[in-house]
Design a protein around this motif. Structure first.
Motif, PDB file in Angstrom:
ATOM      1  N   GLN A 225      16.517  -3.165   9.075  1.00  0.00           N
ATOM      2  CA  GLN A 225      17.649  -4.515   9.099  1.00  0.00           C
ATOM      3  C   GLN A 225      17.526  -4.971   7.593  1.00  0.00           C
ATOM      4  O   GLN A 225      17.293  -6.364   6.505  1.00  0.00           O
ATOM      5  CB  GLN A 225      16.852  -5.957   9.789  1.00  0.00           C
ATOM      6  N   GLY A 226      17.643  -3.866   6.704  1.00  0.00           N
ATOM      7  CA  GLY A 226      17.724  -4.225   5.281  1.00  0.00           C
ATOM      8  C   GLY A 226      16.420  -3.918   4.577  1.00  0.00           C
ATOM      9  O   GLY A 226      16.986  -4.011   3.352  1.00  0.00           O
ATOM     10  N   GLN A 227      15.107  -4.133   4.612  1.00  0.00           N
ATOM     11  CA  GLN A 227      14.148  -3.886   4.052  1.00  0.00           C
ATOM     12  C   GLN A 227      13.399  -3.793   4.275  1.00  0.00           C
ATOM     13  O   GLN A 227      13.491  -2.545   5.428  1.00  0.00           O
ATOM     14  CB  GLN A 227      13.597  -6.090   4.619  1.00  0.00           C
ATOM     15  N   TYR A 228      12.560  -3.297   3.484  1.00  0.00           N
ATOM     16  CA  TYR A 228      11.342  -2.264   3.762  1.00  0.00           C
ATOM     17  C   TYR A 228      10.325  -2.381   3.818  1.00  0.00           C
ATOM     18  O   TYR A 228       9.423  -3.144   3.287  1.00  0.00           O
ATOM     19  CB  TYR A 228      11.033  -1.073   2.275  1.00  0.00           C
ATOM     20  N   TYR A 229       9.287  -2.118   4.884  1.00  0.00           N
ATOM     21  CA  TYR A 229       8.041  -2.160   5.491  1.00  0.00           C
ATOM     22  C   TYR A 229       7.412  -1.540   5.726  1.00  0.00           C
ATOM     23  O   TYR A 229       7.381  -0.195   5.685  1.00  0.00           O
ATOM     24  CB  TYR A 229       8.347  -2.985   7.027  1.00  0.00           C
ATOM     25  N   PRO A 230       5.772  -1.515   5.563  1.00  0.00           N
ATOM     26  CA  PRO A 230       4.482  -1.282   5.177  1.00  0.00           C
ATOM     27  C   PRO A 230       3.816  -0.313   6.391  1.00  0.00           C
ATOM     28  O   PRO A 230       3.623  -0.605   7.118  1.00  0.00           O
ATOM     29  CB  PRO A 230       3.615  -1.693   4.177  1.00  0.00           C
ATOM     30  N   SER A 231       3.444   0.510   6.235  1.00  0.00           N
ATOM     31  CA  SER A 231       2.607   1.477   7.015  1.00  0.00           C
ATOM     32  C   SER A 231       0.957   0.576   6.619  1.00  0.00           C
ATOM     33  O   SER A 231       0.849  -0.216   6.811  1.00  0.00           O
ATOM     34  CB  SER A 231       1.856   2.596   6.938  1.00  0.00           C
ATOM     35  N   LEU A 232       0.589   1.049   8.530  1.00  0.00           N
ATOM     36  CA  LEU A 232      -0.804   0.022   8.260  1.00  0.00           C
ATOM     37  C   LEU A 232      -1.430   0.290   7.357  1.00  0.00           C
ATOM     38  O   LEU A 232      -2.251  -0.998   6.846  1.00  0.00           O
ATOM     39  CB  LEU A 232      -0.999   0.143   9.935  1.00  0.00           C
ATOM     40  N   SER A 233      -1.840   1.710   6.652  1.00  0.00           N
ATOM     41  CA  SER A 233      -2.943   1.576   6.241  1.00  0.00           C
ATOM     42  C   SER A 233      -2.813   1.159   4.475  1.00  0.00           C
ATOM     43  O   SER A 233      -3.382   0.840   4.392  1.00  0.00           O
ATOM     44  CB  SER A 233      -2.875   3.425   5.848  1.00  0.00           C
ATOM     45  N   LEU A 234      -0.907   1.152   4.336  1.00  0.00           N
ATOM     46  CA  LEU A 234      -0.544   0.871   3.212  1.00  0.00           C
ATOM     47  C   LEU A 234      -0.626  -0.632   3.380  1.00  0.00           C
ATOM     48  O   LEU A 234      -1.098  -1.243   2.641  1.00  0.00           O
ATOM     49  CB  LEU A 234       0.780   1.020   2.669  1.00  0.00           C
ATOM     50  N   ALA A 235      -0.396  -1.347   4.203  1.00  0.00           N
ATOM     51  CA  ALA A 235      -1.242  -2.798   4.440  1.00  0.00           C
ATOM     52  C   ALA A 235      -2.547  -2.936   4.238  1.00  0.00           C
ATOM     53  O   ALA A 235      -2.210  -4.560   3.586  1.00  0.00           O
ATOM     54  CB  ALA A 235      -0.057  -3.563   6.456  1.00  0.00           C
ATOM     55  N   ILE A 236      -3.067  -2.122   4.781  1.00  0.00           N
ATOM     56  CA  ILE A 236      -4.747  -2.615   4.286  1.00  0.00           C
ATOM     57  C   ILE A 236      -4.709  -2.770   2.817  1.00  0.00           C
ATOM     58  O   ILE A 236      -5.339  -3.928   2.892  1.00  0.00           O
ATOM     59  CB  ILE A 236      -5.488  -1.586   5.408  1.00  0.00           C
ATOM     60  N   TRP A 237      -4.425  -1.913   2.639  1.00  0.00           N
ATOM     61  CA  TRP A 237      -4.531  -1.067   1.162  1.00  0.00           C
ATOM     62  C   TRP A 237      -4.058  -2.704   0.323  1.00  0.00           C
ATOM     63  O   TRP A 237      -5.015  -3.544  -0.595  1.00  0.00           O
ATOM     64  CB  TRP A 237      -4.274  -0.323   0.597  1.00  0.00           C
ATOM     65  N   LEU A 238      -2.764  -3.205   0.945  1.00  0.00           N
ATOM     66  CA  LEU A 238      -2.152  -4.694  -0.247  1.00  0.00           C
ATOM     67  C   LEU A 238      -3.138  -5.278  -0.383  1.00  0.00           C
ATOM     68  O   LEU A 238      -3.466  -5.873  -0.338  1.00  0.00           O
ATOM     69  CB  LEU A 238      -1.215  -4.398   0.349  1.00  0.00           C
ATOM     70  N   ALA A 239      -3.334  -5.508   0.884  1.00  0.00           N
ATOM     71  CA  ALA A 239      -4.496  -6.652   1.388  1.00  0.00           C
ATOM     72  C   ALA A 239      -5.602  -6.990   1.125  1.00  0.00           C
ATOM     73  O   ALA A 239      -6.431  -8.110   0.825  1.00  0.00           O
ATOM     74  CB  ALA A 239      -4.615  -6.876   3.195  1.00  0.00           C
ATOM     75  N   LEU A 240      -6.181  -5.300   0.892  1.00  0.00           N
ATOM     76  CA  LEU A 240      -7.236  -5.667  -0.171  1.00  0.00           C
ATOM     77  C   LEU A 240      -7.373  -6.315  -1.490  1.00  0.00           C
ATOM     78  O   LEU A 240      -8.405  -6.670  -1.816  1.00  0.00           O
ATOM     79  CB  LEU A 240      -8.229  -3.936  -0.116  1.00  0.00           C
ATOM     80  N   PHE A 241      -6.038  -6.352  -2.435  1.00  0.00           N
ATOM     81  CA  PHE A 241      -6.248  -6.343  -3.349  1.00  0.00           C
ATOM     82  C   PHE A 241      -4.701  -7.539  -3.213  1.00  0.00           C
ATOM     83  O   PHE A 241      -4.839  -8.272  -4.575  1.00  0.00           O
ATOM     84  CB  PHE A 241      -5.559  -5.212  -4.488  1.00  0.00           C
ATOM     85  N   ASP A 242      -5.264  -8.648  -2.524  1.00  0.00           N
ATOM     86  CA  ASP A 242      -4.047  -9.491  -2.463  1.00  0.00           C
ATOM     87  C   ASP A 242      -2.520  -9.192  -2.993  1.00  0.00           C
ATOM     88  O   ASP A 242      -2.117  -9.790  -3.484  1.00  0.00           O
ATOM     89  CB  ASP A 242      -4.769 -10.905  -2.257  1.00  0.00           C
TER      90      ASP A 242
END
Length: 731
Positions: A225-242
């Motif tokens: 829907q016109g936006q870009y969403y992360p993979s599970l591993s990338l989302a965990i990586w982002l969550a680690l660094f908030d």
């Protein structure tokens, strides 16, 4: 030379044709599979083969199902699992490799019993129901904790819309929208009760499985829907660094006509990806590269705290019927949850394999260098040398590729280039064999009746080819003739004469071929041959003399055959000389022949004629005698022949030195001393030597000639200016 240039040009053209699929990015499926196999071999060979304790997989295994009940569990149990992980074991973050796409209406009977016992403390039934709601219980456990939920995108025509993917990590932009990033039409995510707008979540589906069904790369982003969403591993990586967003980075492609995605920045790290936002999974090894802990042990507080404290936890399933298996380069039955774990491990170690943006340029350079190098060297090398060159170059390509892999984490293509190397080798060897076969046939047509087959084959292998146009070369020339042939031929019928010549010439020609000689022509009963062409022969003088001596040894056997068939015996005279002469194709527009010409040829012919005068079966020149000192020679005369002003020394080769008895060697030495005394005008001493020779060889013409000359010279002294040169100018 022309053939080598042709083979080189054909090899380069083949190389250029092989470049077309690279430019079009449309390599044949079989070669692409070969490239995949080489990638898998490198990945398995250089795998770490040790567990990464920083990432732990909490496994819903058979033991967990036996103790906690069949799957799916009441989500209150999952909430209990999260409480234990964070409150008791102190994990850093937890990610679910599963989706909760439907509301959980089951009731935890143990929790219900507890609430009923405490009913006097609960003001109303509504609150009891809220506390019994498993989705709200799990949502409460997730809230305010670093928990990442998983979901799956749908690319079917059904356009499923179950749940929400959460927060997009990159927004639509002209550059990003131009990239071939996977696009989803639907989604299967967790129910809204579990998913808050601020929670982290990521997809665990992989739309970029390779054509052979193997998980080698995983997209880090998908468009929905016109936006870009992360993979599970990338989302965990982002969550680690908030962090909530990633920064895509672009570079101009090889042709510079558009910008290509090369990496995304997240968590302070640049993650190399391809234009599809896909990342190569940095597998550590086979199944079990990360510690597994049973979910029920965590829930019961039986897990080892040291394993979980501060760890990144992935919650997945391995129980029968629930096992999420993938085909990967390291195993054909690989747990899907470990794919995410490998990506996180690679990010933590900054050990991410990638194809540089100039990968196509590297492959093109590999192909061009390989094509030009092998196309130039193989046609100029023997089969053994070209094989070693090909293997050496393939080893260099492989060594460079492995260095780039191990030291730089670059994944450079190798299979297509190795295929070109093999193809060029086989092509060049095949065309080389074709040209060589054609050369041998041509040479056989020109020389097959004159030189032995093995020499013809050797000529076909000569790198420099055969000069047929003519050249000056140091060679040995041979003439032989049957004495009294005219008288013999008059006594025979045509059939008998033909049979006699066939027997004689066959044996003589065979000996010439054995000594690597070339038969120039048969002139009636005469044979003309030479050594040193068309194949160069540094030992041509020895081969020519050995052939002449062998003929004289074979002649008695030939005469026995002739007599057995009622034919007359023959005697021959042979003249042999070594020197510079012209050799090549000579003749007219109507007929050409590969032959020799020059003063040296004429001299050899004169020597053969003088064998009649001196009664010697073999005469050689002084030039040839000087080249071959290892033979026993009788000095015959110093003469002046027709067409040559300088005197010529004549010698009769007796045998190879030291092969006859000492008495013969002494007699030859005595004869040669007699010739020397004759030239010094010491007539009496010379006469004595020649008479001694006649006691052993009473029919020898040479000694008789010298005795006749001495008698004449004693009557008419030649004077001091005499050079002892006998003239044969009229012969």
């Amino acid at each position: 030379m022309k053939q080598r240039k042709t083979r080189t040009l054909m090899g380069i053209i083949l190389t250029l044709l092989m470049l077309i699929p690279v430019f079009q990015d449309s390599r044949p499926a079989l070669l692409q599979r070969f490239e995949y196999d080489l990638y898998d071999i490198r990945l398995k060979h250089f795998a770490k083969r040790e567990q990464d304790p920083r990432i732990v997989i909490v496994d819903v295994d058979e033991k967990s199902l036996a103790e906690q009940g069949r799957w799916p569990w009441n989500r209150a149990k999952l909430a209990q699992l999260l409480d234990q992980l964070f409150d008791h074991y102190g994990v850093a973050i937890a990610g679910f490799d599963m989706v909760f796409s439907e509301a959980d209406s089951s009731i935890d009977l143990e929790q219900l019993a507890t609430l009923l016992l405490e009913a006097d403390q609960i003001p109303d039934l509504q609150r009891i129901l809220q506390q019994l709601n498993p989705d709200q219980r799990l949502a409460a456990a997730i809230r305010e904790r670093p928990v990442v939920l998983g979901y799956s995108f749908d690319r079917s025509d059904r356009q499923l819309q179950a749940g929400d993917p959460g927060i997009a990590v990159a927004h639509s932009s002209p550059l990003l929208d131009q990239q071939p990033i996977p696009r989803a039409s639907g989604i299967i995510a967790s129910v809204d009760g579990l998913h808050s707008q601020q929670a982290y979540s990521g997809f665990f589906d992989n739309p970029m499985v390779d054509s052979d069904g193997v998980y080698r790369r995983v997209p880090m982003l998908q468009m929905y829907q016109g936006q870009y969403y992360p993979s599970l591993s990338l989302a965990i990586w982002l969550a680690l660094f908030d962090e909530r967003q990633v920064i895509p980075e672009f570079e101009a492609d090889l042709f510079g006509d558009h910008q290509a995605l090369v990496s995304i920045s997240a968590g302070g790290q640049k993650i190399p990806v391809d234009s599809s936002a896909a990342m190569l999974v940095p597998y550590r090894g086979g199944k079990g590269s990360f510690p597994y802990i049973s979910a029920t042990d965590v829930m019961n507080g039986l897990a080892e705290p040291a394993q979980l404290n501060g760890a990144i936890v992935l919650i997945g399933t391995s129980a029968a019927g629930l096992l999420d298996l993938r085909v990967t380069p390291v195993s054909s039955r690989y747990p899907g949850v470990e794919v995410h774990a490998n990506i996180l491990s690679g990010l933590l170690d900054n050990r991410i394999f990638s194809e540089p943006d100039y990968t196509v340029a590297v492959e093109i350079m590999q192909l061009l260098i390989s094509g030009i190098l092998l196309s130039v060297l193989i046609p100029r090398s023997s089969v053994t040398s070209s094989t070693l060159i090909t293997l050496g170059w393939a080893a260099c390509l492989t060594a460079f590729n492995l260095y780039a892999w191990q030291s730089l984490y670059w994944v450079l293509p190798l299979g297509y280039t190795l295929f070109l190397v093999l193809l060029l080798y086989l092509f060049q060897q095949t065309t080389g064999y074709f040209f060589e076969t054609r050369n041998v046939k041509q040479l056989a047509g020109q020389f097959g009746h004159y030189i032995p087959p093995e020499v013809v084959r050797e000529l076909g292998r000569q790198e420099e080819g055969v000069h047929l146009s003519g050249e000056n070369r140091d060679m040995t020339i041979f003439f032989s003739d049957i004495r009294g042939f005219t008288r013999i031929s008059e006594q025979l019928t045509p059939q008998q004469l033909t049979r006699m010549m066939n027997i004689y010439l066959t044996e003589m020609t065979h000996i010439i071929h054995q000594q690597h000689g070339t038969v120039d022509k048969y002139i009636g009963d005469a044979v003309m041959a030479f050594w040193g062409a068309p194949l160069k022969d540094d030992d041509h003088a020895r081969h020519g003399l050995d052939a002449a001596l062998a003929m004289l040894q074979q002649l008695p056997i030939v005469n026995q055959r002739l007599v057995a068939e009622g034919l007359p015996e023959v005697e021959i005279g042979i003249g042999l000389h070594a020197g510079i002469m012209s050799v090549g194709n000579m003749g007219s527009e109507f007929r050409m022949a590969y032959t020799v010409m020059g003063d040296a040829v004429n001299l050899a012919s004169r020597l053969e004629g003088l064998t009649r005068f001196y009664g010697c079966p073999l005469l050689v020149s002084g030039e040839l005698c000087e080249r071959l000192p290892g033979y026993l020679y009788r000095q015959i005369d110093r003469v002046q022949v027709k067409g040559r002003l300088e005197p010529v020394e004549l010698f009769q080769p007796i045998s190879v030195a030291n092969t006859e008895d000492a008495d013969l060697a002494e007699r030859v030495a005595s004869f040669n001393q007699g010739v020397a005394l004759y030239r010094e005008q010491q007539w009496a001493s010379a006469r004595e030597r020649f008479q001694q020779w006649l006691t052993h060889a009473p029919s020898d013409s040479v000694a008789t000639i010298y005795l006749q000359r001495i008698a004449e010279l004693e009557q008419n002294s030649p004077g001091k200016e005499w050079h002892a040169v006998f003239s044969h100018q009229l012969k």
